[in-house]
Design an enzyme around this catalytic site. Structure first.
Site, PDB file in Angstrom:
ATOM      1  NE  ARG A   1      -4.197  -1.662   0.083  1.00 47.84           N
ATOM      2  CZ  ARG A   1      -4.232  -2.752  -0.681  1.00 47.84           C
ATOM      3  NH1 ARG A   1      -3.234  -3.023  -1.502  1.00 47.84           N
ATOM      4  NH2 ARG A   1      -5.276  -3.560  -0.654  1.00 47.84           N
TER       5      ARG A   1
ATOM      6  CG  ASP B   1       1.453  -2.670  -8.337  1.00 44.80           C
ATOM      7  OD1 ASP B   1       1.303  -2.293  -9.522  1.00 44.80           O
ATOM      8  OD2 ASP B   1       0.612  -3.379  -7.732  1.00 44.80           O
TER       9      ASP B   1
ATOM     10  CD  GLU C   1      -3.105   2.924  -5.123  1.00 40.13           C
ATOM     11  OE1 GLU C   1      -1.901   2.641  -5.078  1.00 40.13           O
ATOM     12  OE2 GLU C   1      -4.012   2.069  -5.209  1.00 40.13           O
TER      13      GLU C   1
ATOM     14  CG  HIS D   1      -3.104  -1.242  -6.684  1.00 36.91           C
ATOM     15  ND1 HIS D   1      -3.401  -0.549  -5.541  1.00 36.91           N
ATOM     16  CD2 HIS D   1      -3.105  -2.550  -6.311  1.00 36.91           C
ATOM     17  CE1 HIS D   1      -3.595  -1.395  -4.550  1.00 36.91           C
ATOM     18  NE2 HIS D   1      -3.418  -2.623  -4.998  1.00 36.91           N
TER      19      HIS D   1
HETATM   20  P1  NAI Z   1      -0.916 -11.512   4.833  1.00 38.57           P
HETATM   21  O1  NAI Z   1      -1.985 -11.098   5.805  1.00 38.57           O
HETATM   22  O2  NAI Z   1      -0.802 -12.950   4.456  1.00 38.57           O
HETATM   23  O3  NAI Z   1       0.517 -11.061   5.403  1.00 38.57           O
HETATM   24  C1  NAI Z   1       0.762  -9.816   5.965  1.00 38.57           C
HETATM   25  C2  NAI Z   1       1.926  -9.986   6.928  1.00 38.57           C
HETATM   26  O4  NAI Z   1       2.286  -8.701   7.410  1.00 38.57           O
HETATM   27  C3  NAI Z   1       1.572 -10.850   8.159  1.00 38.57           C
HETATM   28  O5  NAI Z   1       2.540 -11.857   8.326  1.00 38.57           O
HETATM   29  C4  NAI Z   1       1.595  -9.851   9.306  1.00 38.57           C
HETATM   30  O6  NAI Z   1       2.037 -10.426  10.538  1.00 38.57           O
HETATM   31  C5  NAI Z   1       2.610  -8.852   8.786  1.00 38.57           C
HETATM   32  N1  NAI Z   1       2.577  -7.579   9.465  1.00 38.57           N
HETATM   33  C6  NAI Z   1       1.548  -6.996  10.148  1.00 38.57           C
HETATM   34  N2  NAI Z   1       1.964  -5.835  10.682  1.00 38.57           N
HETATM   35  C7  NAI Z   1       3.261  -5.688  10.331  1.00 38.57           C
HETATM   36  C8  NAI Z   1       4.248  -4.690  10.603  1.00 38.57           C
HETATM   37  N3  NAI Z   1       3.969  -3.626  11.356  1.00 38.57           N
HETATM   38  N4  NAI Z   1       5.475  -4.868  10.083  1.00 38.57           N
HETATM   39  C9  NAI Z   1       5.778  -5.956   9.334  1.00 38.57           C
HETATM   40  N5  NAI Z   1       4.898  -6.936   9.065  1.00 38.57           N
HETATM   41  C10 NAI Z   1       3.655  -6.784   9.547  1.00 38.57           C
HETATM   42  O7  NAI Z   1      -1.122 -10.587   3.568  1.00 38.57           O
HETATM   43  P2  NAI Z   1      -0.621 -10.900   2.083  1.00 38.57           P
HETATM   44  O8  NAI Z   1      -1.645 -11.687   1.364  1.00 38.57           O
HETATM   45  O9  NAI Z   1       0.763 -11.404   2.157  1.00 38.57           O
HETATM   46  O10 NAI Z   1      -0.625  -9.438   1.431  1.00 38.57           O
HETATM   47  C11 NAI Z   1       0.292  -8.453   1.875  1.00 38.57           C
HETATM   48  C12 NAI Z   1      -0.176  -7.097   1.439  1.00 38.57           C
HETATM   49  O11 NAI Z   1      -0.107  -7.015   0.013  1.00 38.57           O
HETATM   50  C13 NAI Z   1      -1.656  -6.802   1.744  1.00 38.57           C
HETATM   51  O12 NAI Z   1      -1.792  -6.230   3.026  1.00 38.57           O
HETATM   52  C14 NAI Z   1      -2.044  -5.823   0.673  1.00 38.57           C
HETATM   53  O13 NAI Z   1      -1.910  -4.505   1.183  1.00 38.57           O
HETATM   54  C15 NAI Z   1      -1.029  -6.043  -0.422  1.00 38.57           C
HETATM   55  N6  NAI Z   1      -1.619  -6.526  -1.671  1.00 38.57           N
HETATM   56  C16 NAI Z   1      -1.379  -5.809  -2.820  1.00 38.57           C
HETATM   57  C17 NAI Z   1      -1.886  -6.228  -4.021  1.00 38.57           C
HETATM   58  C18 NAI Z   1      -1.583  -5.496  -5.292  1.00 38.57           C
HETATM   59  O14 NAI Z   1      -2.225  -5.746  -6.317  1.00 38.57           O
HETATM   60  N7  NAI Z   1      -0.614  -4.592  -5.313  1.00 38.57           N
HETATM   61  C19 NAI Z   1      -2.730  -7.412  -4.107  1.00 38.57           C
HETATM   62  C20 NAI Z   1      -2.877  -8.134  -2.867  1.00 38.57           C
HETATM   63  C21 NAI Z   1      -2.350  -7.677  -1.687  1.00 38.57           C
END
Ligand code: NAI
Length: 333
Positions: free
Chosen positions: A232, A256, A261, A293
């Protein structure tokens, strides 16, 4: 049939949702508009809305939706930083998301951004089309042997880390909930920032992670660090990023997502004057690569998103438990 107002709809959404909606008992009203307090009225007569990353589900929008009898908001994305969950709960609007559709699609896009920047293929592409085969200024960097810092080792971050290990990079990781045993060296965020040649962000945007890469963080980074953000935009202080790109402290940035945005991404604004000078200046740098994105945009991910979203809605209207409901607890953020 339950009628759903499908905001911010694009042709690629329809391809996958049209095939599944009738079987799930859903009639989708596709709307190109973003969901905002002003457009919420378009959901009149609908039992639910389907929304995406830049739709605004703040208290004003949610109140208008609730007044019109909308009972649920199905997000066709993983992040839900654009939803006021407390307001949704108060107004009786249930919120669902798609927690995991294709972590590989996002992780591979992060790798695509990184490799483009380390090997300058974006610049080679434009040169060779002009029949310019000079290699001046195209010297790249190997990833093998470099320290790659992965912030957030959930589904996407872990995939990205695995790919980086395959490249022979040393992976440093930071996550408040570490996955021990995955072969990553977990360190504190501060240490990751100091030691990494590449930093890739894979954590959610929350009040705690807003501007996690702040102006002070940039001071501590290695000179020439490469930043990749597919999570994000507001995880990074964009103005501090721009200043550090200009000073040469940041060697390259692959973005991305971008803090502001919502006004431009997913739209063709090529014939309009763009007033966001931070974005204008970032876009003008040869070592900054911005994609709109699109990390989620693969056939596999779109299919999985449509399947999970229609299933979330089917279950809700059938009175079944929806595992992908987003609660106020920060679980799985
Ligand atoms: P996920 O929920 O599987 O993993 C997120 C990880 O971040 C978790 O392990 C959590 O413990 C950790 N986390 C939480 N707070 C944190 C902090 N302060 N510092 C470091 N790590 C922290 O989520 P996933 O599926 O891996 O997605 C990650 C991110 O990718 C999403 O939150 C979303 O914002 C973004 N995303 C972007 C997309 C795009 O098209 N550009 C598409 C899908 C997701």
């Amino acid at each position: 049939m339950e009628k759903i107002a499908f905001f911010d709809a694009r042709s690629y959404d329809r391809t996958y949702f049209d095939a599944l909606a009738p079987k799930a008992g859903l009639e989708l009203l596709y709307l190109e508009n973003k969901l905002t307090p002003q457009t919420a009225v378009l959901a009149g007569g609908c039992a639910g809305v389907c929304a995406f990353v830049n739709d605004e589900l703040g208290v004003e929008t949610l109140s208008r939706l609730a007044e019109q009898g909308v009972r649920c908001a199905a997000l066709r994305c993983a992040g839900y930083n654009n939803v006021d969950l407390a307001a949704a709960q108060r107004l009786g609007i249930r919120v669902f998301r798609v927690p995991a559709y294709s972590p590989a699609s996002v992780a591979e896009h992060a790798v695509a951004l990184l490799l483009t920047l380390t090997r300058q293929t974006h610049r080679a592409f434009t040169r060779t089309r002009e029949r310019n085969f000079s290699l001046e200024g195209l010297v790249g960097t190997d990833l093998e042997g470099k320290s790659v810092g992965v912030v957030g080792t959930g589904r996407v971050g872990m995939k990205f880390a695995q790919i980086m290990r395959g490249f022979g990079a040393h992976v440093l990781a930071y996550d408040p909930v570490p996955q021990w045993g995955a072969g990553l060296e977990y360190v504190r965020l501060d240490e990751l920032i100091r030691r990494s040649d590449v930093i890739s962000l894979h954590c959610p945007l929350t009040p705690a992670t807003f501007h996690m890469l702040s102006r002070a963080s940039f001071h501590r980074m290695r000179p020439g660090v490469i930043l990749i953000n597919t999570s994000r935009g507001a995880l990074i202080d964009s103005e501090a990023l721009l200043d550090n790109v200009k000073s040469g402290k940041v060697g390259a940035a692959g973005l991305d997502v971008y803090e502001e945005e919502a006004d431009v991404f997913y739209e063709d604004v090529s014939s309009k004057v763009m007033r966001d000078d931070t974005l204008n200046l970032l876009l003008s740098q040869p070592n900054v690569l911005v994609t709109g994105h699109q990390a989620f945009l693969t056939r596999e991910a779109l299919k999985a998103i449509a399947e999970a979203t229609t299933e979330n809605l089917r279950k809700f209207f059938a009175g079944e438990r929806v595992e992908n409901e987003v609660s106020l607890e920060p679980a799985g953020v």
